[in-house]
Every structure is written in C-alpha cells, then in structure tokens.
Design a protein around this motif. Structure first.
Motif, PDB file in Angstrom:
ATOM      1  N   UNK A   1       0.843  -1.188   0.000  1.00 19.56           N
ATOM      2  CA  UNK A   1       0.000   0.000   0.000  1.00 19.56           C
ATOM      3  C   UNK A   1       0.884   1.245   0.000  1.00 19.56           C
ATOM      4  N   UNK A   2       0.776   2.027  -1.061  1.00 20.69           N
ATOM      5  CA  UNK A   2       1.564   3.252  -1.181  1.00 20.69           C
ATOM      6  C   UNK A   2       0.668   4.483  -1.142  1.00 20.69           C
ATOM      7  N   UNK A   3      -0.644   4.237  -1.145  1.00 19.65           N
ATOM      8  CA  UNK A   3      -1.600   5.348  -1.094  1.00 19.65           C
ATOM      9  C   UNK A   3      -2.810   4.904  -0.266  1.00 19.65           C
ATOM     10  N   UNK A   4      -3.298   5.820   0.596  1.00 18.90           N
ATOM     11  CA  UNK A   4      -4.496   5.566   1.394  1.00 18.90           C
ATOM     12  C   UNK A   4      -5.565   6.553   0.967  1.00 18.90           C
ATOM     13  N   UNK A   5      -6.725   6.049   0.580  1.00 21.95           N
ATOM     14  CA  UNK A   5      -7.865   6.905   0.273  1.00 21.95           C
ATOM     15  C   UNK A   5      -8.868   6.647   1.392  1.00 21.95           C
ATOM     16  N   UNK A   6      -9.205   7.688   2.169  1.00 22.34           N
ATOM     17  CA  UNK A   6     -10.069   7.433   3.318  1.00 22.34           C
ATOM     18  C   UNK A   6     -11.000   8.597   3.608  1.00 22.34           C
ATOM     19  N   UNK A   7     -12.059   8.279   4.341  1.00 24.41           N
ATOM     20  CA  UNK A   7     -12.999   9.291   4.819  1.00 24.41           C
ATOM     21  C   UNK A   7     -12.606   9.590   6.260  1.00 24.41           C
TER      22      UNK A   7
ATOM     23  N   UNK B   1     -14.139  13.835  10.037  1.00 24.20           N
ATOM     24  CA  UNK B   1     -14.684  15.172   9.722  1.00 24.20           C
ATOM     25  C   UNK B   1     -15.523  15.127   8.443  1.00 24.20           C
ATOM     26  N   UNK B   2     -15.785  13.890   7.957  1.00 23.18           N
ATOM     27  CA  UNK B   2     -16.608  13.660   6.750  1.00 23.18           C
ATOM     28  C   UNK B   2     -15.953  14.132   5.454  1.00 23.18           C
ATOM     29  N   UNK B   3     -14.663  14.444   5.510  1.00 21.10           N
ATOM     30  CA  UNK B   3     -13.953  14.779   4.272  1.00 21.10           C
ATOM     31  C   UNK B   3     -13.210  13.550   3.764  1.00 21.10           C
ATOM     32  N   UNK B   4     -13.071  13.497   2.439  1.00 20.05           N
ATOM     33  CA  UNK B   4     -12.286  12.410   1.849  1.00 20.05           C
ATOM     34  C   UNK B   4     -10.858  12.883   1.603  1.00 20.05           C
ATOM     35  N   UNK B   5      -9.898  12.025   1.911  1.00 17.81           N
ATOM     36  CA  UNK B   5      -8.482  12.374   1.777  1.00 17.81           C
ATOM     37  C   UNK B   5      -7.727  11.341   0.944  1.00 17.81           C
TER      38      UNK B   5
ATOM     39  N   UNK C   1      14.998   9.787   5.668  1.00 12.32           N
ATOM     40  CA  UNK C   1      14.039  10.849   5.353  1.00 12.32           C
ATOM     41  C   UNK C   1      12.798  10.172   4.806  1.00 12.32           C
ATOM     42  N   UNK C   2      11.639  10.605   5.269  1.00 13.93           N
ATOM     43  CA  UNK C   2      10.395   9.971   4.819  1.00 13.93           C
ATOM     44  C   UNK C   2       9.392  11.072   4.501  1.00 13.93           C
ATOM     45  N   UNK C   3       8.823  11.015   3.302  1.00 14.25           N
ATOM     46  CA  UNK C   3       7.961  12.102   2.850  1.00 14.25           C
ATOM     47  C   UNK C   3       6.641  11.583   2.298  1.00 14.25           C
ATOM     48  N   UNK C   4       5.618  12.445   2.421  1.00 14.02           N
ATOM     49  CA  UNK C   4       4.289  12.073   1.925  1.00 14.02           C
ATOM     50  C   UNK C   4       3.546  13.314   1.442  1.00 14.02           C
ATOM     51  N   UNK C   5       2.524  13.094   0.662  1.00 18.02           N
ATOM     52  CA  UNK C   5       1.635  14.191   0.257  1.00 18.02           C
ATOM     53  C   UNK C   5       0.226  13.868   0.743  1.00 18.02           C
ATOM     54  N   UNK C   6      -0.470  14.907   1.166  1.00 17.49           N
ATOM     55  CA  UNK C   6      -1.838  14.738   1.677  1.00 17.49           C
ATOM     56  C   UNK C   6      -2.763  15.707   0.949  1.00 17.49           C
ATOM     57  N   UNK C   7      -3.809  15.146   0.343  1.00 19.99           N
ATOM     58  CA  UNK C   7      -4.772  15.953  -0.405  1.00 19.99           C
ATOM     59  C   UNK C   7      -6.176  15.725   0.125  1.00 19.99           C
TER      60      UNK C   7
ATOM     61  N   UNK D   1     -13.342  15.794  -9.247  1.00 21.01           N
ATOM     62  CA  UNK D   1     -12.295  16.265 -10.155  1.00 21.01           C
ATOM     63  C   UNK D   1     -11.230  17.147  -9.495  1.00 21.01           C
ATOM     64  N   UNK D   2     -11.513  17.642  -8.280  1.00 20.15           N
ATOM     65  CA  UNK D   2     -10.584  18.589  -7.665  1.00 20.15           C
ATOM     66  C   UNK D   2     -10.061  18.116  -6.313  1.00 20.15           C
ATOM     67  N   UNK D   3      -8.762  18.240  -6.155  1.00 21.70           N
ATOM     68  CA  UNK D   3      -8.087  17.831  -4.927  1.00 21.70           C
ATOM     69  C   UNK D   3      -7.202  18.993  -4.477  1.00 21.70           C
ATOM     70  N   UNK D   4      -7.251  19.314  -3.177  1.00 17.73           N
ATOM     71  CA  UNK D   4      -6.438  20.436  -2.698  1.00 17.73           C
ATOM     72  C   UNK D   4      -5.420  19.943  -1.672  1.00 17.73           C
ATOM     73  N   UNK D   5      -4.267  20.616  -1.643  1.00 15.74           N
ATOM     74  CA  UNK D   5      -3.208  20.262  -0.690  1.00 15.74           C
ATOM     75  C   UNK D   5      -3.697  20.584   0.723  1.00 15.74           C
ATOM     76  N   UNK D   6      -3.585  19.643   1.635  1.00  9.18           N
ATOM     77  CA  UNK D   6      -3.942  19.880   3.038  1.00  9.18           C
ATOM     78  C   UNK D   6      -2.706  20.432   3.746  1.00  9.18           C
ATOM     79  N   UNK D   7      -2.870  21.572   4.416  1.00  8.56           N
ATOM     80  CA  UNK D   7      -1.728  22.216   5.068  1.00  8.56           C
ATOM     81  C   UNK D   7      -1.777  22.042   6.580  1.00  8.56           C
ATOM     82  N   UNK D   8      -0.589  21.923   7.150  1.00  5.92           N
ATOM     83  CA  UNK D   8      -0.402  21.987   8.603  1.00  5.92           C
ATOM     84  C   UNK D   8      -1.098  20.911   9.418  1.00  5.92           C
ATOM     85  N   UNK D   9      -1.341  19.733   8.837  1.00  6.42           N
ATOM     86  CA  UNK D   9      -1.772  18.589   9.621  1.00  6.42           C
ATOM     87  C   UNK D   9      -0.499  17.910  10.143  1.00  6.42           C
TER      88      UNK D   9
END
Ligand code: CU
Length: 283
Positions: free
Chosen positions: A158-164, A167-171, A186-192, A198-206
C-alpha cells in the motif's frame, strides 16, 4: 623490422590521439537531461510529440514523479519554456474521477517540465485512466489526450491511502518513493483533500504520525522516528522513518488535523496490531 613498423604505427596513433584531444579546446558537453529516466508514454499532437518520463518503467498506483518533453518533429528540437498543464481522469464503469496532481514547472533544463501525479487505483480491462495535456507555445494553444496504462503497486504494497476522515472529508495520502535502508531515513508524503470528483487540494499543517512495525517479529517498533509535518515551501510532509533491520515493515499512520485531533488512524497496542491506514514496504 615488423616490430619497428608496429612501434611506428603505435606512436603515430598516440600522437594523433594527443593532437586530436589538444585540438579540441571547445569540448561540447552533450548531456541528456532525461538519461536517468524511462519514457512511459508518447502523446502526439500534429507535429509535436509529448514525451512522458518516469523513474520507473510504468505508471503505477501511488506517487509518480514525472517529466515531460515536447518535441517539434519538424525541427527535431525540444521546446523550451512552454506553458504545460495536465489532467488525468479515470473512466470507471459507474463514474469518472480525477486524482491529486501538482502543477507542472519548467526544470533547470528548460526543455524538461516536471510534476507529480498520485493515482489512487490501477486501470483494468473495463476501466482506464486518460491523460489530457494542454500546452501553449508562442501564444498558440494545443491539447492532446491519451489512454494511459496505470498498474498496481509492486508486491501489492500500500503506497496510497484513500479514506474518509471523521470530519466527513475524503483524503488521499501517498508516500513519496525513496531509497530506504537500515537507518533513520528521510520519509515524505503528500496529503490531499478531495473537494469533489475532479478537484483535490493540498492539506496544510496537519500532522501525520508514523509507527513502523515488523508484523513478522512480534510487531516490534523502532526508535528515533519523527512524525511527518507540513513543509510550506514544498507543500509536502516530511519526517524521519527509522528502520532497524531488513525485512517487511508496516508503517502505521494516524492523521491529526490543525487542532491536533485524530481524523483517521488508530494507535497500535497489545490489542490492536495495526492502524486502518498504513504504508507497507520491505528493505
Ligand atoms: Cu477509479
């Protein structure tokens, strides 16, 4: 006599080589900016070929760092400083959706455009990804799209997690592939956040908490891990992943929002051996 001829020939060759290299006082360095990459797709639009490059030999589920070049087939040259945009859309039997993606920027070599795409799922015989690329050269707009092949991750890790979240938002949470070793990596990830299909936004400061475990070895953990925090400069989450031995690891995850409340993921305890969100890998 034969020896003399041989020596003379060798000497002549030697002198020729020396004079050749000394004559050549303007060495032309022909470096291929995509030599370390593999071309995974070509999209054709009129006299332009849009070449898509990856570090891997195929597009795959999870985070894909990609490079694009636009070749003018008339002049045989690669276009510099074009404005490039992209949109991957998956055509499923019941619906269509896009996926998280970066903007595309011009790299140090002005003929190479870079960005990343996070595919949440692979294509199959009935469902496929379509990649649309828009580009603008000297004020002229072009658009091309093509069905692309996206395969599942190696070993089904598993390299990607799609979850609800609660807070009822999908990530969508994906790790950035890296060379890992027995060390503190060093370990890095992206969270949207999924705004809509059709639209995904970068989640900041989690905060993305990590708890690496070896399920095959009494679920032991490792010391000196650092949770992933948001780096505003790059828009990605960065932390430290400690791997103390080779083998299979499950990186249990917990996502905390701006108020430090867990929106998804559980602690690993005696009773609960894994979180519902995780990455897995082996080194
Ligand atoms: Cu899909």
């Amino acid at each position: 006599m034969k020896n003399t001829i041989r020596i003379t020939t060798a000497l002549t060759l030697f002198i020729t080589l020396i004079s050749c290299s000394s004559d050549d006082n303007t060495p032309q360095e022909v470096t291929d900016p995509v030599a370390h990459l593999q071309m995974v797709e070509t999209l054709n639009e009129g006299s332009f070929d849009i070449e898509l490059y990856s570090e891997t030999d195929q597009l795959h589920v999870g985070y894909n760092a990609l490079s694009i070049r636009i070749k003018d087939n008339t002049s045989k040259k690669y276009i510099e400083n074009a404005a490039v945009d992209w949109n991957p859309v998956m055509h499923m039997t019941s619906m269509q959706h896009s996926c998280p993606k970066s903007e595309i920027s011009v790299s140090e070599d002005k003929t190479v455009y870079t960005g990343f795409v996070v595919f949440q799922m692979p294509g199959n015989s009935e469902e496929y990804w379509n990649l649309k690329i828009d580009f603008n050269i000297n004020g002229e707009a072009y658009s091309v799209s093509k069905k692309i092949n996206v395969v599942g991750s190696t070993d089904d890790y598993r390299t990607v997690n799609v979850f609800m979240g609660n807070d009822e938002n999908r990530y969508v949470l994906a790790n950035i592939p890296a060379d890992l070793s027995v060390s503190v990596n060093d370990f890095e990830a992206v969270l949207f956040k999924m705004e809509n299909m059709m639209d995904f936004s970068v989640v900041e400061n989690y905060i993305i908490e990590i708890d690496p475990r070896m399920p095959g070895m009494n679920n032991h953990s490792s010391p000196n891990n650092e949770h992933l925090s948001y780096d505003a400069k790059t828009g990605i989450y960065k932390g430290k992943l400690s791997l103390t031995m080779t083998g299979y690891w499950k990186i249990n995850l917990k996502v905390l929002n701006n108020n430090a409340q867990a929106i998804k993921g559980e602690d690993v305890t005696e009773e609960n051996e894994a979180s519902s969100i995780y990455f897995d890998l082996s080194i």
